[in-house]
Design an enzyme around this catalytic site. Structure first.
Site, PDB file in Angstrom:
ATOM      1  N   LYS A 203      28.203   9.910  85.191  1.00  0.00           N
ATOM      2  CA  LYS A 203      29.690   9.865  85.090  1.00  0.00           C
ATOM      3  C   LYS A 203      30.194   9.491  83.639  1.00  0.00           C
ATOM      4  CE  LYS A 203      34.244   8.133  86.503  1.00  0.00           C
ATOM      5  NZ  LYS A 203      34.666   7.389  87.600  1.00  0.00           N
ATOM      6  N   GLU A 209      20.408   2.695  81.618  1.00  0.00           N
ATOM      7  CA  GLU A 209      19.274   3.263  82.220  1.00  0.00           C
ATOM      8  C   GLU A 209      18.896   4.805  82.285  1.00  0.00           C
ATOM      9  OE1 GLU A 209      21.282   1.053  83.510  1.00  0.00           O
ATOM     10  OE2 GLU A 209      20.542  -0.508  84.559  1.00  0.00           O
ATOM     11  N   GLY A 260      32.135   6.722  90.855  1.00  0.00           N
ATOM     12  CA  GLY A 260      30.698   6.759  90.826  1.00  0.00           C
ATOM     13  C   GLY A 260      30.141   6.917  92.405  1.00  0.00           C
ATOM     14  N   ARG A 261      30.667   6.081  93.297  1.00  0.00           N
ATOM     15  CA  ARG A 261      30.060   6.090  94.715  1.00  0.00           C
ATOM     16  C   ARG A 261      30.549   7.107  95.571  1.00  0.00           C
ATOM     17  NH1 ARG A 261      32.294   1.744  92.764  1.00  0.00           N
ATOM     18  NH2 ARG A 261      34.171   0.782  93.858  1.00  0.00           N
ATOM     19  N   GLU A 346      29.539  -2.293  96.693  1.00  0.00           N
ATOM     20  CA  GLU A 346      30.667  -2.115  95.173  1.00  0.00           C
ATOM     21  C   GLU A 346      31.993  -1.850  95.485  1.00  0.00           C
ATOM     22  OE1 GLU A 346      29.531   1.328  92.428  1.00  0.00           O
ATOM     23  OE2 GLU A 346      28.473  -0.479  91.414  1.00  0.00           O
ATOM     24  N   HIS A 377       9.568  -2.901 114.772  1.00  0.00           N
ATOM     25  CA  HIS A 377       8.331  -3.399 114.545  1.00  0.00           C
ATOM     26  C   HIS A 377       8.194  -4.459 113.398  1.00  0.00           C
ATOM     27  CE1 HIS A 377       6.576  -1.221 117.783  1.00  0.00           C
ATOM     28  NE2 HIS A 377       7.300  -0.408 117.339  1.00  0.00           N
ATOM     29  N   LYS A 486      25.365  -6.230  82.388  1.00  0.00           N
ATOM     30  CA  LYS A 486      25.075  -5.297  81.440  1.00  0.00           C
ATOM     31  C   LYS A 486      25.196  -5.925  79.915  1.00  0.00           C
ATOM     32  CE  LYS A 486      26.900  -1.493  84.249  1.00  0.00           C
ATOM     33  NZ  LYS A 486      28.078  -0.480  84.175  1.00  0.00           N
TER      34      LYS A 486
END
Ligand code: F6P
Length: 518
Positions: A203, A209, A260-261, A346, A377, A486
């Site tokens: 965005k 990253e 963003g999400r 978030e 399991h 950050k």
């Protein structure tokens, strides 16, 4: 109507009283015995998603109080403000308008601004889908690599996996998010520049990253004989200028009102469109839009995202359950829990309300999980017999898209059995084989895992998170909590080379010396 924080509404005290007098001792087995219509009362069909809430620790009177709470707090008005494009993200002064991304081009609009933004949405969508079809028809492109993180990774990755039954048979999709070079290096090792398309999804086009991975991908492309950046790189971003500076010509934009999400419906959804095609992507949007219509117009008492959001409040603030296990009984939904973690935590992992006042109650639970039957399991031991009660949200899909005999019946028998076992329990005087039961679960059922059904399921989750956030009085649409790390990483990065530990705490300085290269 103005927004009222849940703990300041009159219904809050009534709920506290209801919890102390009955809620604490509520027994699901007794509730089913007393009300043969309980399943009908606490379940409903919403667009593409059937929700059975009947195995939850709730009775009609409590649900009624929760609905009163929603009314007193102005949840419907807050919802309408979101749909109208009001700047409900108050700390960033932004609208929260992802619902517009799935609004049909010819839908009626309520303002000139909405009409204008809807035009922009559809011209970008048309261009992006035309490009997706062009790449789908291009036999030379066999591998599509999405480089992005957070909302620029989790949604597209989850959806491409979920819809693999509809995906182009000759395209492979790769998702690189981590700055850990192992991820990119192992992906690149399987690729040829001539057959690869990189989608740089960010965005902001500043996320360290993604920028680091994008620069390394570009360097690899050139050093391995790739020449045509314009053909092999595209960017999905609101920061088109930065993408151009990076050397990318093919860009698809979106807008600051897309969080963003909540961005998989925008250009960030390009990998999904490349996987399932333009028609499939439009069906995906239409499924979400159908859920938007339900959320927007169904009365609160028959509104599935509202009922689920209210239950979340009941569990988090009265029962004090701090997590929820998500159990998709479909292996293609294996990234759903990770996707929901960003969506919910978030959005609602906040300790102050929208005005910055410290909250006196708990907010976001921790959603976590793995596909069934695998979880059975592993950690289901704790769900059945542990000391903490963890509500479980099962997702079952009625129809299978394979023909292997017996598997699907067995899978569905298991999801029913687990929900039943959590509720029924089992008495054993010896202790070790005793299951207390009365453990709550929700069952979400899709007829088929189609693009439309997935769209509706995700929109349902977005809206239930909206409802709990609205009641808690928080801004569900900023994410200041990710910023400090950050900033500190920026300070530490050069120290990894210099070894300078000055001003750091003893632990960080000691670990820096251990971890840095000689
Ligand atoms: O750091 C958190 C975050 O901003 C998320 O909200 C977002 O989805 C992710 O980083 C990626 O951001 P971008 O798409 O701008 O690279």
């Amino acid at each position: 109507m103005t927004r009222l924080r849940c703990d300041r509404a009159p219904a809050w005290a009534s709920l506290q009283n209801a919890f102390e007098t009955q809620g604490r001792r509520f027994d699901l087995r007794e509730a089913f015995a007393a009300d043969p219509q309980r399943f009908a009362h606490f379940s409903q069909q919403a667009p593409y998603v059937f929700g059975d809430l009947s195995k939850n620790l709730i009775d009609t009177a409590t649900m009624q109080l929760l609905l009163e709470l929603a009314e007193q707090c102005g949840v419907a008005a807050h919802r309408d403000a979101m749909f109208a494009g009001a700047a409900i993200n108050n700390t960033e002064q932004r609208a929260v308008w992802h619902v517009l991304l799935r609004t049909p081009a010819n839908a009626p609009t309520d303002s000139a601004l909405e009409a204008q933004e809807l035009d922009h949405v559809h011209s970008t969508l048309d261009a992006m889908l035309a490009y997706a079809e062009q790449v789908r028809a291009d036999d030379a492109i066999t591998d599509i690599v999405n480089i992005g993180i957070g909302g620029s990774d989790l949604g597209p990755q989850m959806a491409v996996l979920a819809l693999q039954a509809f995906a182009h048979p000759h395209k492979r999709f790769h998702f690189v998010s981590n700055v850990d070079g192992h991820e990119l290096a192992s992906t690149l090792a399987r690729l040829q520049p001539a057959n690869t398309l990189f989608l740089i999804a960010s965005k902001t086009f500043t996320t360290i990253e993604t920028m680091t991975n994008a620069a390394s991908a570009k360097a690899w492309f050139i050093s391995h004989g790739g020449t045509d950046i314009a053909r092999h790189f595209a960017a999905l971003t609101t920061n088109v200028a930065a993408a151009k500076d990076f050397g990318i010509d093919t860009t698809f934009g979106f807008w600051d009102w897309v969080g963003g999400r909540y961005s998989l419906w925008s250009a960030i959804g390009l990998p999904i469109a490349m996987a399932i095609g333009a028609t499939g992507f439009r069906e995906f949007l239409n499924g979400a839009h159908a859920m938007d219509g339900h959320f927007r117009s169904a009365p609160l008492a028959g509104n599935l995202p509202v009922r689920m959001g209210l239950l979340d409040i009941w569990y988090r603030n009265f029962h004090h359950f701090s997590s929820r296990s998500v159990a998709p009984y479909h292996s293609a939904l294996r990234r759903l829990p990770a996707y929901l973690q960003q969506l919910e935590m978030e959005s609602n992992g906040k300790r102050v309300d929208a005005h910055g006042e410290t909250l006196p109650f708990g907010t976001s639970p921790v959603p976590w999980g793995e596909p069934g039957t695998n979880g059975q399991h592993a950690y289901f031991q704790m769900l059945h017999q542990g000391t903490d009660v963890v509500p479980v949200e099962f997702v079952a899909v009625k129809n299978a898209r394979h023909t292997l005999k017996g598997h699907h019946d067995l899978l569905l028998a298991n999801v029913l059995a687990q929900a039943q076992a959590l509720m029924q329990g089992q008495s054993d005087s010896g202790g070790h084989k005793h299951f207390p039961g009365n453990r709550p679960s929700t069952m979400l059922v899709l007829e088929d895992l189609t693009p439309a059904a997935l769209g509706a399921l995700i929109a349902l989750q977005e809206h239930r998170v909206f409802v709990s956030g609205a009641l808690w009085g928080i801004n569900s649409f900023d994410q200041w909590g990710v910023e400090l790390g950050k900033v500190l990483a920026k300070d530490i990065a050069p120290r990894m080379r210099s070894g300078d530990g000055s001003g750091l705490d003893g632990s960080t300085a000691g670990l820096l010396q251990m971890l840095r290269q000689p």
